[in-house]
Scaffold this active site. Structure first.
Site, mmCIF file in Angstrom:
data_model
loop_
_atom_site.group_PDB
_atom_site.id
_atom_site.type_symbol
_atom_site.label_atom_id
_atom_site.label_comp_id
_atom_site.label_asym_id
_atom_site.label_seq_id
_atom_site.Cartn_x
_atom_site.Cartn_y
_atom_site.Cartn_z
ATOM 1 N N LYS A 185 -0.906 8.467 -8.353
ATOM 2 C CA LYS A 185 0.488 8.458 -8.786
ATOM 3 C C LYS A 185 0.809 9.538 -9.823
ATOM 4 O O LYS A 185 1.923 10.050 -9.865
ATOM 5 C CB LYS A 185 0.870 7.079 -9.317
ATOM 6 N N GLU B 276 5.180 3.732 -17.202
ATOM 7 C CA GLU B 276 6.519 4.111 -16.763
ATOM 8 C C GLU B 276 7.557 3.245 -17.434
ATOM 9 O O GLU B 276 7.352 2.039 -17.600
ATOM 10 C CB GLU B 276 6.650 3.907 -15.240
ATOM 11 N N HIS C 99 5.559 -7.374 -7.291
ATOM 12 C CA HIS C 99 5.707 -6.000 -6.811
ATOM 13 C C HIS C 99 5.228 -5.824 -5.383
ATOM 14 O O HIS C 99 4.937 -4.720 -4.937
ATOM 15 C CB HIS C 99 4.995 -5.005 -7.723
ATOM 16 N N ARG D 149 1.445 7.377 5.384
ATOM 17 C CA ARG D 149 0.951 6.599 6.524
ATOM 18 C C ARG D 149 2.119 5.838 7.128
ATOM 19 O O ARG D 149 3.229 5.886 6.611
ATOM 20 C CB ARG D 149 -0.084 5.585 6.016
HETATM 21 P P1 ADP Z 1 2.589 0.366 -5.169
HETATM 22 O O1 ADP Z 1 1.777 1.591 -4.964
HETATM 23 O O2 ADP Z 1 1.772 -0.773 -5.602
HETATM 24 O O3 ADP Z 1 3.468 0.086 -4.015
HETATM 25 P P2 ADP Z 1 4.959 1.343 -6.581
HETATM 26 O O4 ADP Z 1 4.904 2.406 -7.597
HETATM 27 O O5 ADP Z 1 5.469 1.715 -5.260
HETATM 28 O O6 ADP Z 1 3.515 0.705 -6.456
HETATM 29 O O7 ADP Z 1 5.828 0.128 -7.157
HETATM 30 C C1 ADP Z 1 5.878 -1.117 -6.532
HETATM 31 C C2 ADP Z 1 7.118 -1.888 -6.974
HETATM 32 O O8 ADP Z 1 7.154 -2.101 -8.381
HETATM 33 C C3 ADP Z 1 8.414 -1.179 -6.683
HETATM 34 O O9 ADP Z 1 8.842 -1.408 -5.378
HETATM 35 C C4 ADP Z 1 9.367 -1.769 -7.706
HETATM 36 O O10 ADP Z 1 9.848 -3.013 -7.320
HETATM 37 C C5 ADP Z 1 8.482 -1.969 -8.883
HETATM 38 N N1 ADP Z 1 8.546 -0.805 -9.773
HETATM 39 C C6 ADP Z 1 7.778 0.281 -9.715
HETATM 40 N N2 ADP Z 1 8.088 1.149 -10.685
HETATM 41 C C7 ADP Z 1 9.096 0.607 -11.382
HETATM 42 C C8 ADP Z 1 9.839 0.993 -12.547
HETATM 43 N N3 ADP Z 1 9.586 2.123 -13.164
HETATM 44 N N4 ADP Z 1 10.802 0.173 -12.999
HETATM 45 C C9 ADP Z 1 11.049 -1.005 -12.389
HETATM 46 N N5 ADP Z 1 10.372 -1.434 -11.317
HETATM 47 C C10 ADP Z 1 9.395 -0.656 -10.802
HETATM 48 P P1 ADP Z 2 3.142 -0.358 -0.354
HETATM 49 O O1 ADP Z 2 1.876 0.411 -0.499
HETATM 50 O O2 ADP Z 2 4.316 0.391 -0.838
HETATM 51 O O3 ADP Z 2 3.097 -1.751 -0.861
HETATM 52 P P2 ADP Z 2 3.184 -1.612 2.216
HETATM 53 O O4 ADP Z 2 4.142 -2.661 1.877
HETATM 54 O O5 ADP Z 2 3.252 -0.924 3.508
HETATM 55 O O6 ADP Z 2 3.357 -0.431 1.184
HETATM 56 O O7 ADP Z 2 1.747 -2.287 1.948
HETATM 57 C C1 ADP Z 2 0.556 -1.764 2.408
HETATM 58 C C2 ADP Z 2 -0.505 -2.000 1.368
HETATM 59 O O8 ADP Z 2 -1.089 -3.293 1.548
HETATM 60 C C3 ADP Z 2 -1.613 -0.991 1.493
HETATM 61 O O9 ADP Z 2 -1.470 0.047 0.581
HETATM 62 C C4 ADP Z 2 -2.867 -1.797 1.212
HETATM 63 O O10 ADP Z 2 -3.213 -1.751 -0.143
HETATM 64 C C5 ADP Z 2 -2.486 -3.216 1.569
HETATM 65 N N1 ADP Z 2 -2.933 -3.552 2.927
HETATM 66 C C6 ADP Z 2 -2.252 -3.296 4.028
HETATM 67 N N2 ADP Z 2 -2.900 -3.712 5.094
HETATM 68 C C7 ADP Z 2 -4.014 -4.269 4.701
HETATM 69 C C8 ADP Z 2 -5.096 -4.880 5.381
HETATM 70 N N3 ADP Z 2 -5.130 -4.983 6.699
HETATM 71 N N4 ADP Z 2 -6.087 -5.355 4.638
HETATM 72 C C9 ADP Z 2 -6.054 -5.250 3.305
HETATM 73 N N5 ADP Z 2 -5.069 -4.661 2.633
HETATM 74 C C10 ADP Z 2 -4.053 -4.176 3.302
HETATM 75 MG MG MG Z 3 4.918 1.305 -3.314
#
Ligand code: ADP
Ligand code: ADP
Ligand code: MG
Length: 661
Positions: free
Chosen positions: A116, A200, A235, A297
Site C-alpha cells: 500500500k 491514514e 472492513h 486481479r
Molecule cells: P484491504 O486491502 O484490506 O481491502 P483497503 O485499503 O482497501 O484495505 O480498505 C478496506 C476498507 O477499509 C475500505 O473499503 C473502507 O471501508 C475502509 N477504509 C480504508 N481506508 C479508509 C480511510 N482512510 N478512511 C475511512 N475508511 C477507510
Molecule cells: P479486497 O481485497 O478489496 O477485500 P475482495 O473483496 O475481492 O477484495 O476480497 C478478496 C480478498 O479475500 C483477497 O485479497 C484475499 O485476502 C481474501 N480471499 C479471497 N479468496 C480467498 C480464498 N479462496 N481463500 C482465502 N482467502 C481469500
Molecule cells: Mg480493499
C-alpha cells in the site's frame, strides 16, 4: 486462444472460471489439496491433480507444484482467481519464465501495487489523489505514535501488505494506538509475513466506490463502470452493488476517467480494480474521492459488473492474456439496470460472526434465471472446513432498477436454505429490509451503526418458528408429499397433552401442547396459540397460526432443527430431559473453543479474577483473530493451554470458577 488452462484456486471462483472456459471450448485443469479431493471445482474440471496438504501453504500456495502440474497437463495458461497466488509477483514471474501465460498483469505491476505504501506513492506521482497519512520507512513504535498524533484521531492503521480487511485497525484516541498497532502487526505477520504498516487519516463518513478497469497489452484501457461496496463489517465487503446509487453522471465519468488514468500510468494489463474512498461528510454530490488501493486481479464482486454491462470478465481476461485486443471501446460499454451481490458465509451472526465449519446437510436455492445468478463453490453434502475462506456462495441479482433488484434479492435470500452450518442468511435479509439501505442511505459505517437492529428480532416473531418445530416433532409421518391426513389416528390422541422444550441461542422455550379436533393449541409464557396444518410437502410446511398463514422450511437432523421462516433462520434444539448430556453440562463456567484454531495470546494469568465480558484470550482461526470473553464473573483456570497451542474443535479452554474465600 488457449486450448487448455489451469486454475490455481478452489471454491466458487474456480468454478466460475471453469464455467467460462467451458463456454469457450477451453479445457480446464483443476488442482486440489487433500481435503478438497471431492470438491466441486474438482468435479467440474476436465482434469484434476492433487498438489498437497490441506494447509494452503502446502497446496494452493505451492508454486513449484502448480507449475509442474501445468507442464505435465499441457496447460498454456494459469488463472489464479482471487486470493492465494493472484497477487503474488513471484508466481507471475515464474509462470512467464516457464512460458506459461499468467492470467493477470506483469510481475512488476503486481509488485508495485502489492504494497500500500508503494502504490500510494506511484499514484501521487501520476497525480491521482490519495488519502493523507504516513507511509514512510520508519516503523519504530515511538515514531509511528508521533506520526499518528500529527495526523490526528481517528485514524487507520493498515498493513502495507494487507487485503480483505486484515491487518487493519481503527484507532479513536491516542491511548488506543499502541495496543492497536501491536494487534495489527500480529495479524499482518500471521497473514502476510510482513508487519509493516501505514497510517491514514480516517474518513468519518465515506463510501467505498471502486472502478473496474481493463487493459490490453497494446495500451488500450477502458473502465467498466463502478461498484459500491460500502456495506462492510470489519472492513470486509458483505454486500456490493453496481452502479453506485445516486452517483451523478458527471462524477461517474470523472471517477472512471481517474481510474483509467491510474491504470495507464502503471502500464496495466488485464482486469484490475481501483478502489476509491469517497468522503461523503457533505453528501455524495461533488464529493472528494481518494485512491485507496488497486487490486491487480479479478475481484470477488465482479459479477455485479457483469450483470450491468453484459460483459463476461473472465472471457475478457482470457482474451487479453492470449494477446487479443480489448473487444470494446469505452463508448461501447453500456450500463444497464442494477445488480446486487451478497456474500453468503458460514458464520454465526449471533456469536460475533464466528466462522462455522461442517457439512452442508442441506442447501437449496431458487432456480437461476435472468434475475438471479448463483456463484457457489459447494453443493449440498459438501464440507466447509477450517482451512479456507468460509464463504459458501454469492447470491447475485439483476433488476431494471435498484428497487426491482432489491425485491429480487429479498425473494432469493428468503428462498435459500442452508442447514448443517450456521450462515449469515438472516443477517443479509435484515440488511435488505432496512429502511436506510432501501433508500441507498449508505456509507461504510452502515453495518456498525445498525448492528443491533440488524441482529435483533421482535419477540413475537419467534412464535411461528416454535409452532413449526413443535408440529414437525408431533407429526406421525414426515415422508409423505401429500397433505397430512389429520384424521389419521387423531381421535385416539384427542385431548392429549404434551410438553416440549426447545432451546435456541441459549434461551429455552417451554411449550404445553394440547391436541384439538383439527389441530392443536400451544401455550407459551401464559399465551395460547392455535395451530392448524394446511399443507406439507417435503421440508416445506404451511400452517395457520391463529388464522394467519405461516410458511416455512424445516430441516431436521436428529433433535436439531434449522427453520427458515419469513427471512428468519433459527437453529433450534429439541431438549429431551435425561437424554441430553450436551445441554446439561453447559452452565458451569466451562469455556470451549467455538472452532479450531491457534491460541495466539493469553490476556489474563491463570488464577486471575475476571468479570463477565472481560477478554481472556485471542484465538486465531480462519485467518482472523477472535477474542474469547468471560461468560461470568469468577476465577480463571486454564485447561493446560499456552500461547501458540493448536486448539481442536470443541476443546475445553478454561473454566470460570468461584473465588475462594
Ligand atoms: P484491504 O486491502 O484490506 O481491502 P483497503 O485499503 O482497501 O484495505 O480498505 C478496506 C476498507 O477499509 C475500505 O473499503 C473502507 O471501508 C475502509 N477504509 C480504508 N481506508 C479508509 C480511510 N482512510 N478512511 C475511512 N475508511 C477507510
Ligand atoms: P479486497 O481485497 O478489496 O477485500 P475482495 O473483496 O475481492 O477484495 O476480497 C478478496 C480478498 O479475500 C483477497 O485479497 C484475499 O485476502 C481474501 N480471499 C479471497 N479468496 C480467498 C480464498 N479462496 N481463500 C482465502 N482467502 C481469500
Ligand atoms: Mg480493499
Amino acid at each position: 486462444m488457449f486450448e487448455k488452462i489451469l486454475i490455481a484456486n478452489r471454491g466458487e471462483i474456480a468454478c466460475r472460471i471453469i464455467d467460462t472456459a467451458r463456454k469457450k471450448g477451453i479445457k480446464t485443469v483443476a488442482v486440489y489439496s487433500t481435503v478438497d479431493a471431492r470438491a466441486k471445482h474438482v468435479r467440474l474440471a476436465d482434469e484434476a491433480y492433487e498438489i498437497g496438504g490441506a494447509e494452503a501453504t502446502e497446496s494452493y500456495l505451492n508454486m513449484e507444484k502448480i507449475i509442474e502440474v501445468a507442464k505435465t497437463s499441457g496447460a498454456e495458461a494459469i488463472h489464479p482467481g482471487y486470493g492465494f497466488l493472484s497477487e503474488n509477483e513471484t508466481f507471475a514471474a515464474m509462470c512467464e519464465n516457464e512460458d506459461i501465460r499468467f492470467v493477470g498483469p506483469t510481475a512488476d505491476v503486481i509488485r508495485l501495487m502489492g504494497l500500500k505504501d508503494q502504490a500510494k506513492a506511484a499514484m501521487q506521482t501520476a497525480d491521482i489523489p490519495v488519502v493523507p497519512g504516513y507511509d514512510g520507512e520508519n516503523q519504530e513504535e515511538d515514531h509511528l505514535l508521533q506520526q499518528a498524533k500529527s495526523i490526528g484521531f481517528p485514524l487507520l492503521i493498515k498493513a502495507v501488505a494487507g487485503g480483505g480487511g486484515k491487518g487493519m485497525r481503527l484507532v479513536n484516541s491516542e491511548t488506543e494506538f499502541l495496543p492497536a498497532l501491536a494487534s495489527a502487526k500480529r495479524e499482518a505477520m500471521a497473514s502476510f509475513a510482513n508487519d509493516r504498516v501505514i497510517l491514514e487519516k480516517y474518513i468519518r463518513k465515506s463510501r467505498h466506490i471502486e472502478v473496474q478497469v481493463f487493459a490490453d497489452k497494446v495500451g488500450n484501457v477502458v473502465y467498466l463502470h463502478e461498484r459500491d461496496c460500502s456495506l462492510q463489517r470489519r472492513h470486509q465487503k458483505i454486500v456490493e452493488e453496481a452502479p453506485a446509487p445516486d452517483l451523478s453522471e458527471d462524477m461517474r465519468f470523472e471517477i472512471g476517467e481517474t481510474a483509467t488514468k491510474a491504470a495507464k500510468a502503471i502500464k496495466y494489463r488485464g482486469a484490475g480494480t481501483i478502489e476509491f474512498i469517497v468522503d461523503v461528510e457533505n453528501g455524495l454530490k461533488d464529493a472528494p474521492f481518494y485512491f485507496m488501493e488497486m487490486n491487480t486481479r479479478l475481484q470477488v464482486e465482479h459479477p455485479v459488473t457483469e450483470l450491468i454491462t453484459g460483459i463476461d470478465l473472465v472471457e475478457w481476461q482470457l482474451r487479453v492474456a492470449a494477446g487479443e485486443r480489448l473487444p470494446l471501446t469505452q463508448d461501447d460499454i453500456k450500463l444497464n439496470g442494477h445488480a446486487f451481490e451478497v456474500r453468503l458465509y458460514a458464520e454465526d451472526p449471533s456469536n460475533e460472526f464466528l466462522p462455522q465449519t461442517g457439512t452442508l446437510y442441506h442447501f437449496s436455492h431458487p432456480q437461476e434465471n435472468q434475475n438471479f445468478r448463483l456463484d457457489a463453490g459447494v453443493d449440498q453434502g459438501d464440507e466447509v472446513t477450517i482451512y479456507y475462506d468460509p464463504m459458501i456462495a454469492k447470491l447475485i441479482v439483476w433488476g431494471q432498477s435498484r428497487v426491482e433488484a432489491l425485491r429480487h434479492m429479498r425473494r432469493v435470500i428468503k428462498d435459500t436454505a442452508i442447514a448443517g452450518v450456521k450462515t449469515n442468511l438472516e443477517f443479509l435479509y435484515s440488511i435488505f429490509n432496512h429502511k436506510s439501505f432501501n433508500v441507498a442511505d449508505i456509507d461504510t459505517g452502515f453495518i456498525d451503526r445498525y448492528i443491533d437492529e440488524l441482529t435483533s428480532r421482535e419477540e413475537q416473531s419467534f412464535v411461528p418458528v416454535l409452532a413449526l418445530a413443535s408440529l414437525t416433532e408431533l407429526m406421525p409421518h414426515t415422508d409423505g408429499n401429500d397433505i397430512w391426513d389429520w384424521s389419521d389416528g387423531w381421535q385416539l390422541n384427542h385431548n392429549l397433552k404434551v410438553k416440549q422444550t426447545f432451546v435456541e441461542n441459549g434461551s429455552s422455550y417451554d411449550l404445553d401442547v394440547t391436541y384439538l379436533r383439527d389441530g392443536f393449541s400451544i401455550e407459551l409464557d401464559g399465551s395460547s396459540y392455535e395451530v392448524k396444518l394446511l399443507k406439507q410437502s417435503q421440508d416445506e410446511i404451511h400452517i395457520l397460526l391463529d388464522d394467519k398463514k405461516v410458511s416455512g422450511r424445516v430441516i431436521k437432523m436428529q433433535h436439531d432443527f434449522t427453520i427458515f421462516c419469513d427471512g428468519m433462520v433459527s437453529y433450534l434444539h429439541h431438549f429431551i430431559p435425561g437424554a441430553d448430556e450436551r445441554d446439561s453440562g453447559k452452565i458451569d463456567g466451562n469455556v470451549v473453543t467455538p472452532m479450531p484454531g491457534k491460541l495466539s495470546k493469553l490476556l489474563v494469568d491463570n488464577g486471575a479474577s475476571v468479570s463477565q465480558g472481560q477478554s481472556l484470550l485471542v484465538l486465531e482461526a480462519m485467518k482472523m483473530e477472535h477474542t474469547i470473553k468471560a461468560p461470568a464473573d469468577g476465577v480463571v483456570a486454564f485447561a493446560g493451554i499456552s500461547e501458540g497451542a493448536q486448539i481442536a474443535d470443541g476443546q475445553l479452554l478454561l473454566r470460570i470458577g468461584e473465588a475462594n474465600g
